[in-house]
Design a protein around this motif. Structure first.
Motif, mmCIF file in Angstrom:
data_model
loop_
_atom_site.group_PDB
_atom_site.id
_atom_site.type_symbol
_atom_site.label_atom_id
_atom_site.label_comp_id
_atom_site.label_asym_id
_atom_site.label_seq_id
_atom_site.Cartn_x
_atom_site.Cartn_y
_atom_site.Cartn_z
ATOM 1 N N LEU A 1 2.016 3.842 -0.588
ATOM 2 C CA LEU A 1 2.490 2.595 -0.423
ATOM 3 C C LEU A 1 3.895 2.412 -1.318
ATOM 4 O O LEU A 1 4.710 1.716 -0.813
ATOM 5 N N ASN B 1 4.134 -5.927 3.736
ATOM 6 C CA ASN B 1 2.635 -5.464 3.855
ATOM 7 C C ASN B 1 2.208 -4.588 2.795
ATOM 8 O O ASN B 1 1.039 -4.425 2.231
ATOM 9 N N ALA B 2 3.340 -3.406 2.402
ATOM 10 C CA ALA B 2 3.091 -2.577 1.408
ATOM 11 C C ALA B 2 2.887 -3.611 -0.057
ATOM 12 O O ALA B 2 1.667 -2.991 -0.855
ATOM 13 N N VAL C 1 6.485 3.599 0.813
ATOM 14 C CA VAL C 1 6.761 2.573 2.094
ATOM 15 C C VAL C 1 7.781 1.651 1.463
ATOM 16 O O VAL C 1 8.666 0.965 2.024
ATOM 17 N N MET C 2 7.431 1.036 0.201
ATOM 18 C CA MET C 2 8.212 0.264 -0.528
ATOM 19 C C MET C 2 9.689 0.578 -0.512
ATOM 20 O O MET C 2 10.672 -0.186 -0.178
ATOM 21 N N ALA D 1 -2.422 5.256 3.875
ATOM 22 C CA ALA D 1 -2.708 4.544 2.447
ATOM 23 C C ALA D 1 -3.818 3.782 2.786
ATOM 24 O O ALA D 1 -5.005 3.692 1.628
ATOM 25 N N SER E 1 7.174 5.156 8.016
ATOM 26 C CA SER E 1 6.721 4.372 7.024
ATOM 27 C C SER E 1 5.283 3.717 7.683
ATOM 28 O O SER E 1 4.268 3.409 7.018
ATOM 29 N N TYR F 1 1.636 3.927 5.759
ATOM 30 C CA TYR F 1 0.929 2.587 5.472
ATOM 31 C C TYR F 1 -0.389 2.716 5.876
ATOM 32 O O TYR F 1 -1.484 2.556 5.137
#
Length: 644
Positions: free
Chosen positions: A518, A530-531, A521-522, A502, A495, A499
């Motif tokens: 993103l 952060n995402a 990543v979530m 992205a 991840s 990120y």
């Protein structure tokens, strides 16, 4: 199969009388060589070995309580154990243990099963031992350890409770406090916390109520991420022992989730008898929450009270650096070198240490905010390279960063040579590569990053991130994108790489790909703000889907309350929605907590476009004083045609 290493203990061979012990020791000498491999030898060979051993030993003394049948069976069991048939040996010992109600026989049966990695058989023997001898603490301990290794939470509480009850009263607090660490081997942390809750119930109510039982319960729920339950238990512990070290340390761990937990810590800090480790832990937690002025205040108080605590000086140096107070950071970092006796300085700075003859006292533990007060903290709770060597490395690295901020690039490289003479430490070589790029040596910088040895997958990921960051700082976004894309080919589910990629896609205006990354990543890290912050800010900056941007940013802020960068994003959203006064309020809060150039640039822009030019110039002057080369500030000044 059961891993014996989980139950490493010193085993003393079964002893009933001196002569029997000598015979069993003689039997032990048969293995573990050829005799252990003789699994298929017939009974006649074993009987022959038995006769030879019997003839070689003196007669039993008259005071032996062992009858002939038992003696014979024990010898047969040991021959079986050492000739590759542990199952037969186990059965003999377990049957004898039940017949004679002897704890040493039960223990030997358990040990044989463990050595054979037969967990279920070991558990059967341990349970039989505990049933036959309910007052045996050793039986409870063996049962508990085996259940832990087998991940059997449903059966754990009764033997665990019995083990505590059978512990001398004076030692019970220590045993209670150790439970959360013992339970970390269980995969289900919530189930582990429930086991501790059930096992410690008698010590969480009168007349046996103790703070240590509540502390154990609080830490267990903390590890299970059940923060409300953790705080409730911590309040009970604080009511009984408000100055207990673990009350303060667990309180700092819970601060991101609870104002009540912070109030408990603050109450401790009001006392002159508070443990210094609590203040250090509190300061580090404040720093991690970007409450830098408060962190600095706590650390200044700590180093004044204990001027030889190098860990406190190092943390103070890091906080001052984050505050962009480079002279104060330099002073604190040099103090760390002096306390550890490092007199060497790069180039013209070389000078004798001002404290060379006076070594530092033992440094406070370097955990950021760990709830473990001893040296047995889990590896995952303890950063690598702690202690004097690690502190020196961090101090030299920080001094390099300070020198860079002050424009002394060659001096900065000299500090790195002191931090990592072998050029193998990731953080140090990252800084070296960064400096080489500033000196126009990009190829050399990238080669240096790639040459760092990899110990594990995370090292490989870090090297990819470092190389991409160099390229990004040099505005070579296509090449940075290539490095990260290739990196995801090696580590497709990482991840952090997603990120970073992205963020590069956003720079290249590849917004659909950025959002897809993103979103993934979530999914992988649902608790990482952060995402959420990155996507929310991007939507706000492009002035699209503002309702969705608000939901994303509120989610990020809930995950990391008071974070200045998330607050900055939320302020930018307020500005886009036509609420400049609310945006200015939020940005002033963020800039006070974190004097960052991009936050300052946003505040300058909103003040300027809102007609508050004098205030904008004041903020600009302060920002340039802190960071005269900040690109975000330069771009804002140029775009808005701001003159001083």
């Amino acid at each position: 199969m059961l891993d014996l290493c989980l139950f490493a203990r010193t085993h003393t061979d079964f002893k009933l009388r001196t002569t029997a012990s000598a015979l069993l020791i003689a039997l032990a000498s048969i293995g573990p060589g050829k005799a252990w491999a003789a699994q298929n030898r017939d009974l006649d060979q074993r009987q022959e070995a038995l006769v030879q051993i019997k003839e070689a030993q003196p007669a039993l003394p008259e005071n032996s309580a062992m009858d002939g049948e038992m003696f014979y069976q024990l010898l047969i069991a040991e021959i079986n154990a050492h000739s590759g048939d542990p199952g037969a040996a186990y059965q003999i010992y377990l049957e004898l243990a039940k017949r004679y109600q002897n704890s040493q026989l039960y223990q030997r049966a358990v040990t044989i099963a463990l050595q054979a990695r037969a967990g279920e058989q070991a558990l059967t023997a341990a349970k039989a031992w505990r049933k036959a001898m309910p007052q045996s603490r050793e039986a409870c301990e063996y049962t508990t350890q085996i259940l832990l290794a087998l991940d059997r939470t449903a059966d754990l509480a009764p033997p665990l409770r019995a083990m505590i009850q059978l512990t001398p009263v004076s030692q019970q607090p220590q045993v209670l406090m150790s439970l959360p660490r013992v339970m970390t081997r269980l995969s289900d942390k919530a189930a582990a916390a429930q086991v501790i809750e059930d096992a410690t119930r008698p010590w969480r109510q009168p007349p046996l109520e103790t703070a240590e039982a509540w502390i154990a319960t609080s830490e267990a729920w903390l590890l299970a991420k059940e923060n409300e339950k953790a705080v409730a238990a911590l309040k009970k512990a604080a009511a009984l022992k408000p100055l207990h070290l673990m009350v303060g340390l667990i309180g700092t761990d819970l601060m991101p989730a609870s104002k009540e937990a912070e109030a408990i810590v603050q109450n401790q800090l009001k006392s002159p008898d508070v443990a210094p480790l609590v203040r250090l832990s509190y300061a580090r937690r404040l720093a991690s929450l970007q409450r830098l002025p408060e962190a600095a205040q706590q650390l200044e108080q700590l180093v004044q009270a204990q001027p030889t605590q190098s860990a406190a000086w190092l943390t103070l140096a890091l906080v001052r650096f984050e505050q962009q107070q480079y002279e104060l950071a330099d002073k604190a970092a040099l103090k760390v070198l002096d306390l550890h006796g490092q007199s060497e300085r790069p180039g013209a700075l070389a000078r004798p240490s001002s404290n060379k003859a006076k070594p530092a006292v033992a440094a406070l533990p370097a955990q950021a905010a760990s709830s473990a007060p001893d040296d047995e903290a889990d590896e995952e709770d303890t950063p690598p390279d702690t202690g004097p060597k690690g502190e020196l490395e961090q101090a030299n690295l920080l001094l390099s960063q300070i020198a860079e901020k002050q424009g002394h690039l060659n001096q900065a490289i000299g500090w790195l040579d002191l931090a990592d003479p072998q050029h193998v430490k990731m953080a140090v070589q990252n800084q070296r590569a960064h400096l080489l790029v500033k000196l126009g040596k990009m190829d050399q910088a990238r080669a240096g990053i790639r040459a760092i040895p990899e110990q594990d997958q995370q090292d490989g990921v870090s090297k990819i991130q470092l190389e991409a960051q160099l390229l990004r700082e040099n505005n070579d976004y296509p090449e940075a994108q290539k490095v990260l894309t290739d990196g995801l080919g090696r580590f497709p589910n990482d991840s952090d790489l997603m990120y970073d990629l992205a963020m590069i896609c956003e720079k290249l205006k590849q917004y659909d790909r950025m959002e897809a990354l993103l979103r993934k990543v979530m999914t992988l890290n649902v608790d990482d703000p952060n995402a959420y912050n990155a996507l929310g800010y991007s939507l706000a900056d492009r002035n699209i889907r503002l309702d969705e941007a608000r939901k994303l940013l509120e989610k990020a802020l809930a995950l990391r309350p008071a974070d200045p960068f998330i607050t900055d994003s939320l302020a930018w959203l307020e500005y886009r929605e036509g609420h400049p006064e609310e945006a200015i309020k939020l940005l002033k809060q963020a800039l006070s907590a974190k004097p960052d150039g991009e936050i300052a640039a946003h505040l300058i822009e909103i003040l300027w476009t809102s007609g508050q030019q004098d205030e904008a110039r004041r903020v600009l002057k302060d920002a340039i004083g802190r960071d005269p080369n900040n690109e975000a500030i330069k771009a804002t000044v140029e775009r808005l045609h701001i003159s001083m």
